[in-house]
Write a protein that holds these residues in place. Sequence first.
Motif, mmCIF file in Angstrom:
data_model
loop_
_atom_site.group_PDB
_atom_site.id
_atom_site.type_symbol
_atom_site.label_atom_id
_atom_site.label_comp_id
_atom_site.label_asym_id
_atom_site.label_seq_id
_atom_site.Cartn_x
_atom_site.Cartn_y
_atom_site.Cartn_z
ATOM 1 N N GLN A 75 8.280 64.536 54.116
ATOM 2 C CA GLN A 75 7.033 63.773 54.138
ATOM 3 C C GLN A 75 7.169 62.469 54.931
ATOM 4 N N THR B 243 0.710 62.403 52.201
ATOM 5 C CA THR B 243 -0.252 63.024 51.301
ATOM 6 C C THR B 243 0.362 63.523 49.999
ATOM 7 N N ASN C 249 -0.759 57.859 55.487
ATOM 8 C CA ASN C 249 -0.469 59.142 56.115
ATOM 9 C C ASN C 249 0.393 60.096 55.305
#
Length: 194
Positions: free
Chosen positions: A59, A115, A113
Amino acid sequence: MLGNLSLAENSLTSDGADLITLARETISIRFTAMRSFLPQLLVPGSVSFVLLERQILQQVTPVVSGFYKASPQERPLLLFSNADQWVGVYIEYKFQTPITTHLQGLANHLAQNITDPILQKSSIVANGEKAELVLYEVWLQILVQPYTKALEDKTSPEFWALQGQLTRWVKWRDEVGGRGRGLGKMGDDWTRLW
């Protein structure tokens, strides 16, 4: 032994880079992961460590690369700690190409950005800069769930079951009813959700 000699920061170089330039090539990120802390997370290479490391780096790394328009080295330093029963995360990225860590906004960029709901966005600190978020406090009265002492323990099965149910309700509400007040479909019945 040379004794106490003073040394200017810009007087040391390595492959043409001085200490100031080298410092710009390292960034640090801290945040809280909303997972119950397990002692095995203190052991790099353990199954728990590797699984959470993979989830987090998948991520965070692309977002960091996109922000700096450069790819960091492959294996960043990643450490876990106990943050009040949750997992404290520290990541240190090093870049092969010079970047400036004084570029502001990485914390906000990460918060906007990433999630994955595991990352507590209000806890993000990048290069000493805290993410600036608008936080809302919401109090819910859950009529179908009796309160028990176990709900105060973030590691209890009861806590996780309720957290999962609330998360599913919120996701469901967003999918079928849109944002804000209104009607949402529950099974075959329409019910007022808020």
